[in-house]
Design a protein around this motif. Structure first.
Motif, PDB file in Angstrom:
ATOM      1  N   GLU A 207       0.772  -1.481  -0.029  1.00 18.77           N
ATOM      2  CA  GLU A 207       0.168  -0.094  -0.051  1.00 18.77           C
ATOM      3  C   GLU A 207       0.814   1.358  -0.188  1.00 18.77           C
ATOM      4  N   GLY A 208       0.328   2.427  -0.242  1.00 19.57           N
ATOM      5  CA  GLY A 208       1.182   3.680  -0.274  1.00 19.57           C
ATOM      6  C   GLY A 208       0.433   4.874  -0.097  1.00 19.57           C
ATOM      7  N   ARG A 209       0.951   6.037  -0.304  1.00 25.63           N
ATOM      8  CA  ARG A 209       0.342   7.339  -0.223  1.00 25.63           C
ATOM      9  C   ARG A 209       1.106   8.317  -0.835  1.00 25.63           C
ATOM     10  N   ARG A 210       0.561   9.056  -1.263  1.00 26.33           N
ATOM     11  CA  ARG A 210       1.384  10.263  -2.174  1.00 26.33           C
ATOM     12  C   ARG A 210       1.484  11.554  -1.151  1.00 26.33           C
ATOM     13  N   HIS A 211       2.832  11.973  -1.328  1.00 27.88           N
ATOM     14  CA  HIS A 211       3.262  13.149  -0.463  1.00 27.88           C
ATOM     15  C   HIS A 211       3.353  14.465  -1.240  1.00 27.88           C
ATOM     16  N   ALA A 212       2.510  15.331  -1.224  1.00 31.58           N
ATOM     17  CA  ALA A 212       2.434  16.632  -2.176  1.00 31.58           C
ATOM     18  C   ALA A 212       3.318  17.635  -1.861  1.00 31.58           C
ATOM     19  N   GLY A 213       4.307  17.418  -0.621  1.00 32.41           N
ATOM     20  CA  GLY A 213       5.005  18.431  -0.262  1.00 32.41           C
ATOM     21  C   GLY A 213       6.421  18.536  -1.020  1.00 32.41           C
ATOM     22  N   ARG A 214       7.460  18.938  -0.023  1.00 33.32           N
ATOM     23  CA  ARG A 214       8.651  19.088  -0.586  1.00 33.32           C
ATOM     24  C   ARG A 214       9.531  17.812  -0.529  1.00 33.32           C
ATOM     25  N   TRP A 215      10.207  17.556  -1.508  1.00 35.44           N
ATOM     26  CA  TRP A 215      11.250  16.366  -1.520  1.00 35.44           C
ATOM     27  C   TRP A 215      12.224  16.515  -2.700  1.00 35.44           C
ATOM     28  N   THR A 216      13.543  16.141  -2.318  1.00 31.23           N
ATOM     29  CA  THR A 216      14.579  16.062  -3.121  1.00 31.23           C
ATOM     30  C   THR A 216      15.487  14.866  -2.993  1.00 31.23           C
ATOM     31  N   ASP A 217      15.439  14.455  -4.254  1.00 31.50           N
ATOM     32  CA  ASP A 217      16.568  13.223  -4.318  1.00 31.50           C
ATOM     33  C   ASP A 217      18.048  13.811  -4.588  1.00 31.50           C
ATOM     34  N   VAL A 218      18.898  13.850  -3.609  1.00 32.20           N
ATOM     35  CA  VAL A 218      20.082  14.613  -3.686  1.00 32.20           C
ATOM     36  C   VAL A 218      21.203  13.872  -4.376  1.00 32.20           C
ATOM     37  N   GLY A 219      20.822  13.656  -5.763  1.00 28.28           N
ATOM     38  CA  GLY A 219      21.867  12.600  -6.478  1.00 28.28           C
ATOM     39  C   GLY A 219      22.838  13.303  -7.149  1.00 28.28           C
ATOM     40  N   THR A 220      22.965  14.644  -7.480  1.00 26.35           N
ATOM     41  CA  THR A 220      24.135  15.326  -8.127  1.00 26.35           C
ATOM     42  C   THR A 220      24.513  16.407  -7.261  1.00 26.35           C
ATOM     43  N   PRO A 221      25.807  16.827  -7.509  1.00 24.85           N
ATOM     44  CA  PRO A 221      26.118  18.145  -6.672  1.00 24.85           C
ATOM     45  C   PRO A 221      25.282  19.356  -7.089  1.00 24.85           C
ATOM     46  N   GLN A 222      24.573  19.512  -8.057  1.00 22.45           N
ATOM     47  CA  GLN A 222      23.845  20.580  -8.574  1.00 22.45           C
ATOM     48  C   GLN A 222      22.421  20.692  -7.752  1.00 22.45           C
ATOM     49  N   ARG A 223      21.909  19.447  -7.640  1.00 19.52           N
ATOM     50  CA  ARG A 223      20.714  19.263  -6.898  1.00 19.52           C
ATOM     51  C   ARG A 223      21.073  19.691  -5.241  1.00 19.52           C
ATOM     52  N   LEU A 224      22.118  19.219  -4.850  1.00 21.94           N
ATOM     53  CA  LEU A 224      22.775  19.545  -3.331  1.00 21.94           C
ATOM     54  C   LEU A 224      22.935  20.969  -3.320  1.00 21.94           C
ATOM     55  N   ASP A 225      23.384  21.795  -4.316  1.00 27.86           N
ATOM     56  CA  ASP A 225      23.599  23.053  -4.056  1.00 27.86           C
ATOM     57  C   ASP A 225      22.364  23.869  -4.105  1.00 27.86           C
ATOM     58  N   ALA A 226      21.219  23.343  -4.709  1.00 26.13           N
ATOM     59  CA  ALA A 226      19.856  23.936  -5.139  1.00 26.13           C
ATOM     60  C   ALA A 226      19.213  23.702  -3.627  1.00 26.13           C
ATOM     61  N   LEU A 227      19.234  22.701  -3.113  1.00 25.51           N
ATOM     62  CA  LEU A 227      18.704  22.291  -1.630  1.00 25.51           C
ATOM     63  C   LEU A 227      19.138  23.127  -0.736  1.00 25.51           C
ATOM     64  N   SER A 228      20.647  23.136  -0.699  1.00 28.53           N
ATOM     65  CA  SER A 228      21.364  23.876   0.596  1.00 28.53           C
ATOM     66  C   SER A 228      20.984  25.531   0.090  1.00 28.53           C
ATOM     67  N   ARG A 229      20.843  25.940  -0.947  1.00 26.75           N
ATOM     68  CA  ARG A 229      20.420  27.538  -1.202  1.00 26.75           C
ATOM     69  C   ARG A 229      18.958  27.557  -0.529  1.00 26.75           C
ATOM     70  N   GLU A 230      18.205  26.815  -0.738  1.00 22.35           N
ATOM     71  CA  GLU A 230      16.744  26.912  -0.437  1.00 22.35           C
ATOM     72  C   GLU A 230      16.559  26.509   1.256  1.00 22.35           C
ATOM     73  N   LEU A 231      17.447  25.753   1.563  1.00 23.67           N
ATOM     74  CA  LEU A 231      17.137  25.349   3.148  1.00 23.67           C
ATOM     75  C   LEU A 231      18.015  26.786   3.873  1.00 23.67           C
ATOM     76  N   ASP A 232      19.047  27.320   3.187  1.00 16.17           N
ATOM     77  CA  ASP A 232      19.574  28.397   3.958  1.00 16.17           C
ATOM     78  C   ASP A 232      18.869  29.782   3.764  1.00 16.17           C
ATOM     79  N   ALA A 233      18.223  29.917   2.623  1.00 20.11           N
ATOM     80  CA  ALA A 233      17.060  31.028   2.219  1.00 20.11           C
ATOM     81  C   ALA A 233      15.934  31.099   3.700  1.00 20.11           C
ATOM     82  N   GLY A 234      15.492  29.814   3.947  1.00 14.70           N
ATOM     83  CA  GLY A 234      14.451  29.452   4.738  1.00 14.70           C
ATOM     84  C   GLY A 234      14.817  29.536   6.365  1.00 14.70           C
ATOM     85  N   ARG A 235      16.228  29.763   6.491  1.00 14.20           N
ATOM     86  CA  ARG A 235      16.407  29.710   7.998  1.00 14.20           C
ATOM     87  C   ARG A 235      16.341  30.943   8.686  1.00 14.20           C
TER      88      ARG A 235
END
Length: 235
Positions: A207-235
């Motif tokens: 069974e399962g459920r859908r999550h409609a919120g934020r989610w990132t597969d940190v699979g590349t340096p570019q996605r890690l950088d984007a996530l870091s900037r997003e989290l830093d902006a929200g702190r």
């Protein structure tokens, strides 16, 4: 309830960042990726967490210790120099996880999903969290029907978020599910979890459920950088 955090990957797509640091220990928002999971697991009452390790395994206890800072007890399931992949890694960790349902989370994702929404007792062999397909994985993984059951075929498809609750019974008959996949006949066996899940889906056991919120597969340096900037902006 116990939990497993997958942390054994080689992080090849993240090099050179992972030359000396395992991917789950890379930082985003001022803390290692894996620390976000440990904090959330502790918040819902989990007290024992197993980390499967391989690449740069000694770095985990160096950074995380025994888990006391989160009120957790960490155990490390070392897989050797070659990771056992998701299925083999979970099977290898089962003796440390006990006989009841357990949470399992990929160590290289970030999400705002509330772990308190996970069922303590899944109706079947597993309960998986799905998200809308990201740009880098447009074909998705599984189909979620109106009754909350997951299917391997059909559409539209969603992407597995790398978060779920599992029963050890999922691995009954795992050999027939993975067949002669490379590594499956080694000791300990090495195989992906997806074929085991698909076999259980065919029996109506996932069974399962859908999550409609934020989610990132940190699979590349570019996605890690984007996530870091997003989290830093929200702190």
């Amino acid at each position: 309830m116990k939990a497993l955090v997958f942390a054994a990957g080689l992080g090849e797509r993240m090099r050179p960042l992972t030359d000396h640091t395992p991917k789950p220990l890379l930082e985003a928002g001022g803390r290692p990726l894996i620390a976000w999971h440990l904090q959330k697991l502790a918040a819902i009452g989990v007290r024992e967490v197993v980390l499967n390790t391989s690449w740069l395994a000694p770095r985990f206890p160096e950074v995380l210790g025994d888990g006391a800072r989160w009120g957790l007890r960490l155990q490390y399931a070392h897989e050797g120099d070659t990771p056992l992949e998701t299925g083999g890694g979970m099977l290898h960790a089962l003796p440390l996880l006990g006989e009841g349902p357990f949470i399992a989370v990929n160590g290289d994702i970030w999400t705002d999903f509330d772990f308190a929404r996970l069922p303590r007792e899944p109706a079947g062999d597993a309960h998986l969290v799905l998200v809308d397909n990201p740009d880098h994985h447009p074909e998705g993984d599984f189909v979620l029907d109106a009754d909350g059951r997951l299917h391997a075929e059909g559409g539209p498809r969603l992407t597995f978020a790398g978060i779920g609750v599992y029963r050890p019974s999922l691995f009954e008959g795992w050999r027939s599910a993975v067949g002669d996949a490379p590594g499956a006949n080694e000791e300990p066996p090495r195989f992906r979890l997806a074929p085991v899940l698909r076999a259980a889906m065919a029996r109506g056991r996932i069974e399962g459920r859908r999550h409609a919120g934020r989610w990132t597969d940190v699979g590349t340096p570019q996605r890690l950088d984007a996530l870091s900037r997003e989290l830093d902006a929200g702190r």
